[in-house]
Design a protein around this motif. Structure first.
Motif: not given
Length: 438
Positions: A203-213, A216-223
């Motif tokens: 029963n994962p919390d969708k807010r923390f799923i979105e936080l992981r995304h 990942d997006e922040l890492q991609t953009v900064v890279s």
């Protein structure tokens, strides 16, 4: 799937979604409280004043060269009131001690997005810039990064009040013993345990799923920004070196041309001066790259918060599953019926049922276990609820900080690029004047 019995007992309070209005109101109220609070950075000046190279023996008794950093602290009151400040309190710290402090903070405050440390060794090197970790330019950049780390912690509304952090700034020797006495290493969650929780949470919390995304997006953009910046720096280095070649050609040409000699030599001097400034410019470029790298490493801190939440959620679900199983066992013993196939049920059929006294004793033991299990569920629910609330507020604080910092860094970088372009135009304007005088 979880057991069907008593589903209300296993509800995950931490997964109750807040409306956007409620979340915004909570964040606003928290930010107001943070502004009201007096963080350590408002009470104390903290500087990493200098770095020093030292030689000594490491844990395996081998000679090694390392850097130490001088931390200076003094009360802010003396400065703001115009009083001549006394000499600051000082102590030396190795990079490894900064690492120990950060690891302690990560374990002790799992709901906080803990600021990263600057890179330990040079990963991207530009031409003349040395790859040696003892290189003065690299050590200086790391000194700035360590000071920034201390400022991040000292201005954080939670971390700034930590006694161990205060001791890190003020106690030369006792600090390290105090850290180990906290037992934080035993509390650290293993990577294997975190991976297991991530895969098995039902029963994962969708807010923390979105936080992981988001991470990942922040890492991609900064890279991508760092890669673009690297290509720009490489091209910039080439442009400046071309000007160096022009300067050499004009200087040599001036020795061959009597009438045009002075003009060519002057134009060559302008080119040489422009080309010689490349090292300082690339060092400034590295400063902006370090600001981007900080947020590249911040993505690991965001994922650490997600992993901790997954662990908390997994422990809650396992406790709920265990409670449901205990209730089912009690029901089967009380009614004498077995709802699902089990080895225990087959054994009873083959060798006879238990006596009434044995059954009653087991029921009483299960009732006690169920009572303990319900208390555990209550505690785990509260732990999950508290974690989600505190973590989410800190995540929103981090996002505001990130937007502000990256905006300022990118604007400053653009201004620097414009300044360099103007300088290049001025060089060629001066060279044109030299040519016109020939």
């Amino acid at each position: 799937m979880m057991a069907d019995s008593e589903p209300e007992e296993i509800a995950v309070i931490g997964n109750v979604d807040l409306t956007s209005a409620e979340l915004k109101n909570n964040i606003t109220n928290t930010m107001v409280e943070i502004e009201k609070s007096s963080t350590l950075l408002r009470k104390m000046e903290i500087n990493v004043a200098e770095a020093e190279k030292r030689t000594g023996k490491n844990a395996v008794n081998m000679q090694e060269t390392y850097s130490v950093y001088l931390i200076e602290t003094r009360p802010v009151d003396a400065v703001t009131e115009g009083i001549t400040p006394a000499a600051p309190d000082t102590l030396w710290r190795r990079y490894s001690e900064f690492e120990l402090l950060r690891n302690y903070l990560l374990v002790t405050y799992p709901f906080v997005v803990v600021a990263p440390l600057p890179e330990k060794r040079a990963e991207i090197v530009w031409h003349k810039l040395s790859a040696d970790n003892m290189d003065p330019d690299f050590v200086e950049r790391r000194r700035v990064g360590l000071e920034n780390f201390l400022h991040r912690v000292a201005s954080h509304p939670v971390l700034c009040n930590d006694k161990i952090f205060y001791m890190f700034l003020t106690e030369e020797k006792e600090w390290k013993e105090m850290v180990y006495d906290t037992g934080f290493q035993a509390k650290a969650d293993s990577r294997l345990k975190a991976m297991n929780a991530a895969f098995r949470v039902k029963n994962p919390d969708k807010r923390f799923i979105e936080l992981r995304h988001y991470s990942d997006e922040l890492q991609t953009v900064v890279s991508q920004l760092l890669r673009v910046r690297a290509r720009v720096a490489d091209r910039l280095y080439g442009v400046y070196k071309v000007h160096g070649n022009y300067g050499r050609v004009f200087s040599e040409w001036s020795a061959l041309e009597k009438e045009m000699g002075d003009g060519l030599q002057s134009a060559g001097h302008h080119m040489d001066a422009y080309a010689a400034s490349i090292d300082d410019i690339l060092e400034e470029e590295e400063h902006y790259a370090d600001q981007l790298k900080e947020y590249l490493h911040y993505t690991d801190a965001l994922r650490a918060v997600c992993r901790k939440h997954e662990l908390t959620q997994f422990e809650l679900e396992m406790a709920a599953q265990d409670l449901a199983a205990k209730k089912q066992q009690k029901e089967e013993l009380a009614t004498g019926t077995v709802r699902i196939f089990s080895l225990k049920g087959m054994t009873s059929k083959l060798f006879g049922q238990e006596t009434a006294e044995q059954r009653e004793a087991k029921i009483q033991a299960l009732e006690k276990q169920i009572e303990e299990g319900e208390e555990t569920i209550k505690d785990k629910n509260k732990e999950s609820d508290d974690f989600v609330k505190t973590a989410w507020l800190d995540i929103e604080r981090f996002k505001e900080q990130k937007d502000r910092d990256l905006k300022e860094a990118l604007i400053s970088y653009a201004i620097m690029q414009i300044s360099m372009c103007k300088k290049g135009i001025q060089v060629w304007t001066n060279a044109k004047e030299c040519f016109n005088k020939m």
